[in-house]
Every structure is written in structure tokens, then in C-alpha cells.
Enzyme design. Structure first.
Site, PDB file in Angstrom:
ATOM      1  N   THR A 167      10.559 -25.318   6.388  1.00 31.41           N
ATOM      2  CA  THR A 167      10.255 -23.978   6.912  1.00 31.41           C
ATOM      3  C   THR A 167       9.079 -23.983   7.873  1.00 31.41           C
ATOM      4  OG1 THR A 167      11.131 -23.006   4.894  1.00 31.41           O
ATOM      5  CG2 THR A 167       9.725 -21.598   6.230  1.00 31.41           C
ATOM      6  N   HIS A 172      19.475 -18.151  15.198  1.00 33.38           N
ATOM      7  CA  HIS A 172      20.681 -18.457  15.963  1.00 33.38           C
ATOM      8  C   HIS A 172      21.662 -17.305  15.914  1.00 33.38           C
ATOM      9  CE1 HIS A 172      19.651 -22.634  16.757  1.00 33.38           C
ATOM     10  NE2 HIS A 172      19.209 -22.720  15.507  1.00 33.38           N
ATOM     11  N   VAL A 187       8.660 -30.492 -10.203  1.00 32.19           N
ATOM     12  CA  VAL A 187       9.667 -30.457 -11.271  1.00 32.19           C
ATOM     13  C   VAL A 187      10.088 -31.890 -11.582  1.00 32.19           C
ATOM     14  CG1 VAL A 187      12.015 -29.757 -11.860  1.00 32.19           C
ATOM     15  CG2 VAL A 187      10.483 -28.152 -10.693  1.00 32.19           C
ATOM     16  N   GLU A 203      20.065 -26.527   6.166  1.00 34.74           N
ATOM     17  CA  GLU A 203      19.551 -26.972   7.460  1.00 34.74           C
ATOM     18  C   GLU A 203      19.928 -25.895   8.478  1.00 34.74           C
ATOM     19  OE1 GLU A 203      21.738 -30.396   8.873  1.00 34.74           O
ATOM     20  OE2 GLU A 203      23.522 -29.777   7.818  1.00 34.74           O
ATOM     21  N   SER A 204      19.717 -26.168   9.755  1.00 37.09           N
ATOM     22  CA  SER A 204      20.083 -25.192  10.775  1.00 37.09           C
ATOM     23  C   SER A 204      21.544 -24.789  10.596  1.00 37.09           C
ATOM     24  CB  SER A 204      19.888 -25.791  12.169  1.00 37.09           C
ATOM     25  OG  SER A 204      20.271 -24.858  13.140  1.00 37.09           O
ATOM     26  N   SER A 233      18.026 -18.715  10.021  1.00 34.32           N
ATOM     27  CA  SER A 233      18.772 -17.511  10.393  1.00 34.32           C
ATOM     28  C   SER A 233      19.495 -16.928   9.187  1.00 34.32           C
ATOM     29  CB  SER A 233      19.814 -17.851  11.471  1.00 34.32           C
ATOM     30  OG  SER A 233      19.306 -18.785  12.388  1.00 34.32           O
ATOM     31  N   CYS A 270     -12.211 -18.563  15.457  1.00 36.25           N
ATOM     32  CA  CYS A 270     -11.412 -19.476  16.299  1.00 36.25           C
ATOM     33  C   CYS A 270     -11.430 -18.929  17.704  1.00 36.25           C
ATOM     34  CB  CYS A 270      -9.977 -19.559  15.785  1.00 36.25           C
ATOM     35  SG  CYS A 270      -8.834 -20.321  16.960  1.00 36.25           S
ATOM     36  N   CYS A 312      -8.051 -26.466  21.150  1.00 40.17           N
ATOM     37  CA  CYS A 312      -9.070 -27.416  20.652  1.00 40.17           C
ATOM     38  C   CYS A 312      -8.690 -27.929  19.259  1.00 40.17           C
ATOM     39  CB  CYS A 312     -10.470 -26.827  20.685  1.00 40.17           C
ATOM     40  SG  CYS A 312     -11.019 -25.976  19.201  1.00 40.17           S
ATOM     41  N   CYS A 351     -13.459 -24.444  15.050  1.00 48.78           N
ATOM     42  CA  CYS A 351     -13.427 -23.516  13.914  1.00 48.78           C
ATOM     43  C   CYS A 351     -13.325 -24.198  12.560  1.00 48.78           C
ATOM     44  CB  CYS A 351     -12.308 -22.495  14.088  1.00 48.78           C
ATOM     45  SG  CYS A 351     -10.639 -23.162  13.994  1.00 48.78           S
TER      46      CYS A 351
END
Lengths: 419, 489
Positions: B44, B52, B175, B340-341, B345, B403, B440, B445
């Protein structure tokens, strides 16, 4: 939200901003404000606790904080207002500056002239596209320096340094003195980009090997860094298979170059030079936007703070003159980089200048027994010999006003010629 | 501590979070476990961030079904949760006759799947639309409903919403085994605890098949397919306004060049099958492969403004389709495997379906009232001057910029840590606020963010991690170090 009006606004209270402020004040400007995002003035010098600063300017060897303190004290003595913990959010071409702080909220400040003195930042890993894992233990040398010197915290104990810039070299010694083991300093180029004195005092004195023409080609470790692979590179800087050296280390420090921090300048419409990544300026350090000046590491990355201060005194005086008289118009001579020369500043000189002009630049490689030549067409203005030029040290030649009076072209070129 | 829940969800990626949120609408107790130190630590956080349209999946498959349904939910969901989302549209480029045939097939396939607005564009109109495309392009499929989203921010918002409605989350917990007991309940042993639940949900990403194979006789085989990326700075004017794909192959949708919702530019991914699903290193060959392929889309390619390289690992099943729903030979065990893809979506639709099936299995009813999701504040970076002035006067911590590249304030960093499922590490803060995402890369930061985490959570500075586990930022104080007595061993 109240609008404020000042004659000169200076962004940044590091050595450049402090010198510009002092000089503007000494040149008769009373309505002056310096904005600083850190909680104290002094800039990067605050964390540079090693000595070696001020040899040119004060003829003394000072630490970074000592050097900065002299300018901070002077500014206080002159009654210069420095607003710390204040971040500038934008600068517009009409000299309107928006900034924010917890204590004063959002402020809009209108200035007759602005001096950009924001300094530079370090090139991060992403810019190097080094493959491997993205674990903890990889820091820019300056971030590590801040942890050690300002926070009293050690990033790690077995260290490899990629890049031989001055901060990396200084950190090699600093980490060693603090009980860490620095295994290697690895430099992509066939020469170091740091000062020679730092190579001697920070690496050689501690038997830290310097691998020239090498780079880090892999980074290992899932959570914390476990090791890096270092490979030799060919003339095109591509890694040579079979030359890999493995280092077990928990820390990788990057000292791979500094980048002038010009996001605010771009927002103000200031033209940026691809050679320096800083503003294009004339001999008064005035940018392409009238009344906006730039000096110090935001203009071009310096080797010595003494040069930063010297340049910024001139920029502050020029900003004061602008407030009094506006922009001086005169025919402009372009300054071009020739063979062996990178990023000459200033890029433009007005021909009617009555002050000597320092031309500063970085040699593009190491040159031995060579000369800097400044010429205009066939006319040679300056020829200055030196035993060695290296990219780690700035070269400087001074043009006298009379040299510019009778040149037969609208440009001059700076180059290095082997003797 | 209560160790018995109605439902236990393994995995807090986008699918786990969507499922948890959907379950939080029912009268049922839910625990989500993750081996990572934060939400969204697997695929993720490292994918193309594309919603998609659904033209790619083979009609009739679960991929096709969930893709189109999920994609249709995104705009409203992102609006409700305040997650960056933009329907920028996508192009699939054709460079020769074979490609042209492929995009025509994709168009037909998309129409069968219910995707609207698909169109084949000729070279001229294409170059007018995206002038930086490689002029060798001959045609393209125009997909107006393709969108971009911030995938991990979507997971964070879904999880926060779930937590506000009673779902509990636990991290750094792996687990070790799952069993179905004679009473029909499940025992889940982890490295820290033993849990019991009536329904078990497998949203465990790259562990999906392993977990399934412990409970089902019908074995699944998973391939871990790594994708590497370049991410370029948002300071530059991006060459493309739309997501630009090349023609898909057996290994996936190929190398894309796409703007992100935050205005960066993404190049990638590669597709390499690897053994270890946690091996998210980038490689020299992978990175050079991306440049070679992306240059075919973007002739003027430059990585001068590269911010970072990263990689994620897709959970690919050899059956090449999602497994979603109740497991046939293990009642009470529900799963979402091989997401997966187009998994990002599909996730919202998968979550809804799983929750409904589980509620039916447990015979629990919907809650009468749910805690509404509070509208998140506009990031300081995107505020108008008036909004900024107001924000700072209401909370002075908005006046402290932590930042500088991404203009993130102290107030926003503290809020990220205090969210219902808050940040605990530097990377957790980074993904929730963008502090350290800029050019950077945290050089400025990092010490400040680490100090705020230490202050907010009460852990000493030297215990603050980059990303949980043993990813400590620091060894020890200089004093201890000098005495030789350091660190985390």
C-alpha cells in the site's frame, strides 16, 4: 494581520545575512529587519564547532560559533533587529515578503530592497539514485553534525562517508574523536571536493582511507544500515564490475555537494544560473529583479566563510545604495566561463563601476602550474599564475575599474590555461 | 486485556483498512493485527497510486468486477475522508500496429467491463493533449475515468474512521499460526499474544497464500513481484498532466509516467519476481530499466530532480485473479488474497463485500449510529494566506515550520501523532504530513520531527525509529558513546 514596511529586509541570519545587515546599517540604513527560521542567529556556523574560521578576515583561528558571535554582537551593538523562529513563505517580485512565526503569526512585509541570504542545503541520497534498501542510518553529513554537536547524540558507530566535501571530512574527524570508527571516505571524482587542509587534518591524521574514483553501489540493511558496497568507477563514472569492496557499517554519511536554496528566489522571479544554481547577479550582487540582492551560499557555494562575509558586506552596501538611489543603469558586460572554469560570479558587470570587482569561480578540475586568464576578445585583462587550482577551493581574481573602461567587446571570459 | 474478538483482521494495508472500516458499521468487535510498525507498510505504501478505470482486467474476473465497482466509489470516499484524489485521466500509448491492436482490444474489454468514455486518439490530438510525449507515438487509448490517489493516506483515513468507530489496531505483531478450533472459533498465535475470534479475515498481502494454506486444503501459490520507482520533485513543472501507460504485458501494466496527487512525478514500476516479499531494495539494473522504458513515453526524460527511489512488492497469485470472500472449506474464515493491481482501486468494494459476508455469517446487525469522520484540516501548504493567518492565530504551532521543503508545521506533525491510529515513527509522520518528503529528504526536519515524536509519545530521543522495529535513528548520547558503553544491543 498588519503589513509592515522596512527599507531593507534580509532573509537569513547566517554569516551572509549578518554581514549584509551590518554593512547596510553602517551605510546609513536604519529601517532594517533580518528574518531567521532557526531560534538563534548564526546559521550553519552554530554547529561547526571545529576551528579554522576567520583566518582571512580576523587573522585568527576561530570556531564556527565564535566567528558567528562576532557578527551577532556587532549586529546587536548596531541595534539591528533579528526576528528568529520566523520562516519566510514567499517573496514576490514587488518586494512583498510573507513570513510566519508562532509568536507573531503571519506577517506581510514590504521592503524597498531585499537581500537573499538563505544559504544552501545538502544533496540527499535521492539525488544520487544510489540503489539498495531505505533503512535508518543514512544521513547527510550536516544532519549528523547537528545531531552530534547540537543535540549531543551519536548517529552510529561504524561509519562510511560518501563524498569528500568539507562537511564530510570534518565529520570523519568528529565521529572518530567521539569514539566511532570511520572505515572509509569514498569520492566519485578522481579528486576531493574539499579543502586540502581538511584532507590532511581530518582523514590522513586519523588514518582514514580516501577512495578516489569510487562510489557506493549498494546499501544493505532492513531496519538499520548493515553495510554498503563500494565500487571503483571508470572515467564516465560508471561502476567497474569486480572492484566491489564490502563495508560492514551502521552509518552512511553523505557529503556529495551543496545546493543553493533558491525556492524563494524562484518565486520572486529571480533568474537562476545553471552553473552555480544561484542567482545571476551583477557586480553589486543585484539579481535580475531590481532591488533584490543575493549573497553567501544562496548565491554560490563558498569554500570559506571569510569569503561569504566579504561578499555579503558588499551586497549589504549595494542594497543600501539602491534604497538611496535606485538601480544604477549602465552598459552591461557579460562574464563568461571559459575552459576549466565553472560558475563565475558575478555574471554581469556594469562598465561604469568605480569599485574593484572580485571574480570568483570553481575550477572544473585539478590544474597544476596553470594561470587564470581574463580576456575580452583578443584583449588580455588579467593573467595570474598558481601552482595548483582545485575544485575544492575557490579561485579569485580582481578586476580594477580602469580595466573595464576600454574593452572592445560586451563580454569578458575567464579561463584556466596550463603554463 | 481482552483477547477475544468477534472478528480479527490480519493486515492493515488498504484492503485490511477498508474491511475494518466497513466492519465498524456493524455491532461487532474487531481487532486488526499487523506485523509492521504502522498502517500500510506493505504494497500500500509503494505502488503507482492509480485508481484504474477497469479496462485492463479480463471480463468476468474478480479483478474486473471489483476494479470497476471500487473505482466508482473513490471520488465520494476520498471527498468524505479528505484524501487527495484527482481524476486526471490516462493514456495507453501505441507505438506500432501490434500496439494499436492491443489498445483496441483494451477498449473493447473496458466497454465490456462497464468503463465509460474510452476513446482511441490519433497522434495529432494526442500530442496536442500531452506535448511532451515521444513523437514516435502513433495512437493511444484515452481513459477519462482513470484517477490518482494517495494510497497510504487513504489507508490512514480508513483506519482512523474504523478506530473512531471502535476497531482496535495492534502493530509490530507477527502471526505465527492460525487454527480453526472444534467450536468453530479461531485461535491466532502471534509473537506477543494468543487471540481468539469467531471470524478471521486474511488481508495479509504478501503472506496471503501462506495463511490460506494453513486453513484450506485448496492450496494457493503466490509470486512476489517487485516494482521499483523514481519519484521526482514537485517543484518542477511536470511534463504530463495525465497518467501515461505503455501497452501491458504478461508481467503487468508496464512502466508508467504519472503525476501524483501531490504534484510529484512517478516513473515505474519494474516487474521482477523475487523470493523474499520483504526485500524492497532498489537495484542498479532495475532503476536503469525504468529509465530506458520511461524514455519511450517521455522523450525529454530527466531525473535531475529525483527525490527518492523506492520499491514495493505485488502479491501475485499464479491463478492471476483476486481471491475474495469466504473460504469454501473453512467456515468463518474470509479472505482477500492476491490483491495486486488493480487492488488499490478495488479495495473499497472488497472491504464492503467482506464486511457484509462476515456480518451475515455472525448474524450481527448494522449499528444505529456511527461516529462521523471529522473533516481533516487543509494542509498548511495548500492554505490561502487568510487561512494561514487564521490557523496560526488559533494555534501558534502552525507558525513553526518544521519541514521547509513541503512547508509542514509543528501543529500538523503533532496532529499526525495524535490521530486515532497515529504516527509513531519518522516515516509514519512523513506519510501523514509529507514532512521529509521533499527535495532535502529530511536533512533539515529529521532532528526536529524526531524531537516532537519523543515529546508526544514519551519515548527517549535515542529510541525514536525511522520505521519501527530496530530502525533506530541514533546510537546513543555522545557521553555514553565516549565511554564505550553504547547502544541498542
Amino acid at each position: 494581520m498588519n503589513d509592515r514596511f522596512v527599507d531593507i529586509l534580509i532573509i537569513g541570519a547566517g554569516p551572509a545575512g549578518l554581514a549584509a545587515a551590518i554593512s547596510a546599517k553602517e551605510n546609513g540604513i536604519d529601517s532594517l529587519l533580518v528574518l531567521e527560521r532557526e531560534k538563534d542567529a548564526g546559521g550553519i556556523l552554530r554547529q561547526c564547532i571545529h576551528n579554522g574560521f576567520g583566518l582571512h578576515r580576523f587573522k585568527e583561528e576561530l570556531t564556527g560559533p565564535e566567528y558567528a558571535q562576532r557578527d551577532i554582537d556587532k549586529a546587536a551593538e548596531l541595534g539591528i533587529e533579528i526576528e528568529c523562529s520566523t520562516t519566510v513563505l514567499s517573496v514576490s517580485p514587488d518586494h512583498t515578503v510573507t513570513c510566519v512565526s508562532s509568536s507573531r503569526g503571519l506577517q506581510v512585509i514590504h521592503a524597498k530592497a531585499i537581500v537573499l541570504a538563505m544559504g544552501c542545503r545538502e544533496r540527499p541520497r535521492g539525488a544520487l539514485c544510489t540503489p539498495g534498501t531505505r533503512c535508518a542510518g543514512i544521513y547527510s553529513a550536516g544532519t549528523a553534525q547537528r545531531f552530534v554537536n547540537l543535540e549531543g547524540l551519536m548517529p552510529g558507530k561504524r561509519v562510511v562517508i560518501l563524498g569528500s566535501g568539507d562537511i564530510g571530512l570534518i565529520m570523519a574527524r568528529r565521529m572518530t574523536l567521539q569514539g566511532a570508527k570511520v572505515l572509509a571516505c569514498v569520492e566519485l571524482m578522481p579528486y576531493s571536493s574539499g579543502l586540502n587542509r581538511n584532507i590532511v587534518q581530518c582523514l590522513q591524521d586519523y588514518d582514514i582511507p580516501l577512495y578516489l574514483s569510487h562510489t557506493v553501489t549498494d546499501i544493505r540493511g532492513r531496519e538499520r544500515l548493515e553495510g554498503v558496497t563500494v565500487s571503483e568507477v571508470d572515467e564516465k563514472r560508471n561502476p567497474i564490475p569486480g572492484t566491489e569492496i564490502e563495508f560492514d557499517c551502521d552509518t552512511l554519511l553523505l557529503s556529495c555537494g551543496l545546493i543553493p536554496e533558491n525556492e524563494l528566489s524562484l518565486g520572486a522571479g529571480v533568474e537562476i544560473s545553471p552553473a552555480t544554481s544561484g542567482a545571476v547577479v551583477n557586480e553589486s550582487f543585484e539579481t535580475s529583479v531590481p532591488g533584490i540582492f543575493a549573497c553567501g551560499n544562496v548565491l554560490h557555494v563558498h569554500d570559506l566563510v571569510d569569503h561569504v562575509s566579504n561578499e555579503s558586506f558588499k551586497a549589504g552596501a549595494a542594497a543600501a545604495a539602491y534604497v538611496r538611489n535606485g538601480t544604477r543603469r549602465g552598459s552591461v558586460i557579460a562574464v563568461r566561463d571559459g575552459e576549466g572554469v565553472r560558475g563565475t560570479v558575478p555574471q554581469q558587470i556594469r562598465s561604469d563601476t568605480d569599485q574593484p570587482v572580485d571574480l570568483m569561480f570553481r575550477p572544473s578540475a585539478v590544474f597544476r602550474n596553470s594561470s587564470v586568464v581574463v580576456e575580452s576578445g583578443a584583449q588580455e585583462l588579467i593573467r595570474k599564475k598558481a601552482m595548483i587550482f582545485t575544485p575544492g577551493e575557490m579561485a579569485l581574481v580582481t578586476l580594477r575599474p580602469e580595466m573595464l573602461k576600454n574593452i572592445g567587446s560586451d563580454s569578458i571570459t575567464v579561463r584556466i590555461e596550463r603554463n | 486485556m481482552n483477547t477475544t474478538f468477534d472478528v480479527l483482521v490480519i493486515g492493515s494495508g488498504i484492503t485490511g483498512c477498508a474491511t475494518a472500516r466497513a466492519l465498524s458499521r456493524y455491532e461487532t468487535s474487531v481487532l486488526v493485527l499487523d506485523r509492521g510498525s504502522d498502517l500500510a507498510e506493505g504494497a500500500t505504501k509503494a505502488n503507482s497510486g492509480i485508481v484504474h478505470a477497469g479496462y485492463d482486467a479480463v471480463p468476468g474476473t474478480k479483478k474486473a468486477l471489483y476494479n470497476v465497482r471500487g473505482a466508482n466509489m473513490y471520488e465520494a470516499l476520498a471527498g468524505e475522508l479528505g484524501v487527495p484524489y484527482r481524476r486526471c485521466g490516462a493514456l495507453v500509448l501505441a507505438f506500432d500496429d501490434a500496439d494499436r491492436k492491443t489498445i483496441e482490444e483494451l477498449k473493447t474489454r473496458g466497454e465490456t467491463n462497464g468503463v465509460t468514455g474510452l476513446e482511441i486518439l490519433d497522434r495529432d490530438s494526442l500530442l496536442k493533449l500531452e506535448p511532451n510525449l515521444n513523437p514516435e507515438v502513433v495512437a493511444a487509448l484515452w481513459v477519462p475515468t482513470s484517477a490518482i490517489v494517495s494510497p497510504y493516506e487513504m489507508a490512514f483515513a480508513l483506519a482512523d474512521d474504523a478506530a473512531l468507530n471502535g476497531v482496535q489496531f495492534r502493530f509490530d505483531e507477527e502471526v505465527l499460526s492460525v487454527t480453526r478450533d472444534p467450536d468453530g472459533c479461531f485461535t491466532v498465535r502471534t509473537d506477543r499474544e494468543t487471540w481468539r475470534c469467531r471470524a478471521l479475515v486474511n488481508c495479509s498481502g504478501s503472506s496471503g497464500a501462506d495463511l490460506h494454506n494453513q486453513l484450506s486444503a485448496r492450496k494457493l501459490t503466490m509470486i512476489h513481484r517487485r516494482g521499483q520507482y523514481y519519484l521526482l520533485d514537485r517543484a518542477m513543472k511536470q511534463p504530463f498532466d495525465r497518467t501515461v501507460f505503455q501497452c501491458p504485458s504478461a508481467m503487468g501494466k508496464g512502466v508508467l509516467v504519472s503525476p501524483t496527487v501531490h504534484g510529484n512525478l512517478l516513473l515505474g514500476p519494474t516487474a521482477e519476481d523475487i523470493d523474499d516479499p520483504l526485500d524492497t531494495a532498489t537495484t542498479a539494473s532495475g532503476l536503469s530499466d525504468i529509465l530506458k522504458k520511461a524514455a519511450r513515453t517521455w522523450a525529454g526524460l530527466t531525473t535531475r530532480t529525483n527525490i527518492t527511489n523506492f520499491s514495493g512488492v505485488r502479491a501475485h497469485l499464479t491463478t492471476d485473479d483476486f481471491v475474495v470472500g469466504p473460504c469454501e472449506d473453512c467456515p468463518g474464515y474470509f479472505e482477500a488474497i492476491g490483491i495486486e493491481s488493480p487492488g488499490l482501486s478495488s479495495a473499497p468494494a472488497i472491504g464492503l463485500d467482506l464486511a457484509e459476508m462476515i456480518a451475515g455469517y455472525l448474524t450481527v446487525s448494522r449499528k444505529e449510529a456511527i461516529v462521523p469522520y471529522p473533516v481533516p484540516p487543509v494542509p498548511f501548504h495548500d492554505m490561502t494566506e487568510e487561512q494561514r493567518a487564521q490557523a496560526v492565530s488559533a494555534d501558534p504551532a502552525y507558525g513553526n515550520i518544521i519541514c521547509r521543503c513541503e512547508v509542514v508545521t509543528e501543529a500538523e506533525i503533532r496532529r499526525a501523532i495524535r490521530r486515532p491510529v497515529g504516527a509513531r515513527s519518522v516515516d509514519g509522520v512523513k506519510r501523514r504530513t509529507r514532512a521529509g518528503m521533499g527535495r532535502c529528504q529530511g536533512g533539515f526536519c529529521l532532528p526536529r520531527v524526531a524531537a516532537i515524536i519523543s515529546e508526544e509519545t514519551g519515548i527517549p530521543l535515542k529510541e525514536v525509529t525511522k520505521n519501527g522495529g530496530k530502525s533506530y535513528l541514533l546510537s546513543d548520547t555522545v557521553d555514553v558513546f565516549l565511554k564505550g558503553g553504547h547502544d541498542h544491543e
